[in-house]
Design a protein around this motif. Sequence first.
Motif, PDB file in Angstrom:
ATOM      1  N   GLU A  30       1.582  39.911 126.046  1.00  0.00           N
ATOM      2  CA  GLU A  30       0.430  39.516 125.220  1.00  0.00           C
ATOM      3  C   GLU A  30       0.624  39.949 123.768  1.00  0.00           C
ATOM      4  O   GLU A  30       0.324  39.196 122.846  1.00  0.00           O
ATOM      5  N   ASN A  32       3.483  40.401 122.242  1.00  0.00           N
ATOM      6  CA  ASN A  32       4.531  39.555 121.675  1.00  0.00           C
ATOM      7  C   ASN A  32       3.995  38.186 121.308  1.00  0.00           C
ATOM      8  O   ASN A  32       4.380  37.611 120.289  1.00  0.00           O
ATOM      9  N   ARG A  33       3.113  37.637 122.107  1.00  0.00           N
ATOM     10  CA  ARG A  33       2.532  36.323 121.808  1.00  0.00           C
ATOM     11  C   ARG A  33       1.648  36.373 120.572  1.00  0.00           C
ATOM     12  O   ARG A  33       1.516  35.379 119.861  1.00  0.00           O
ATOM     13  N   ARG A  34       1.047  37.521 120.330  1.00  0.00           N
ATOM     14  CA  ARG A  34       0.220  37.673 119.123  1.00  0.00           C
ATOM     15  C   ARG A  34       1.076  37.976 117.896  1.00  0.00           C
ATOM     16  O   ARG A  34       0.554  38.029 116.786  1.00  0.00           O
TER      17      ARG A  34
END
Length: 62
Positions: A30, A32-34
């Motif tokens: 999560e 990393n996705r942000r």
Amino acid sequence: MSEQEPQRKPDWVREGYLQKRRAKVRQEIERNRRGEYLVPTWVLIVALVLVVAGFAALMIFF
């Protein structure tokens, strides 16, 4: 003296570990996705050493 069988941890202990590990992995994904990912320090050190070694090799052999 007889050999003792290694003690086994109860299944619930292992399940707790796996649940914590999965939660940590989910949180990291999560982040990393942000876009909050960071490069580990050891990766930066290895890259720096490779660059310096490559430069030194160029200076010595050419």
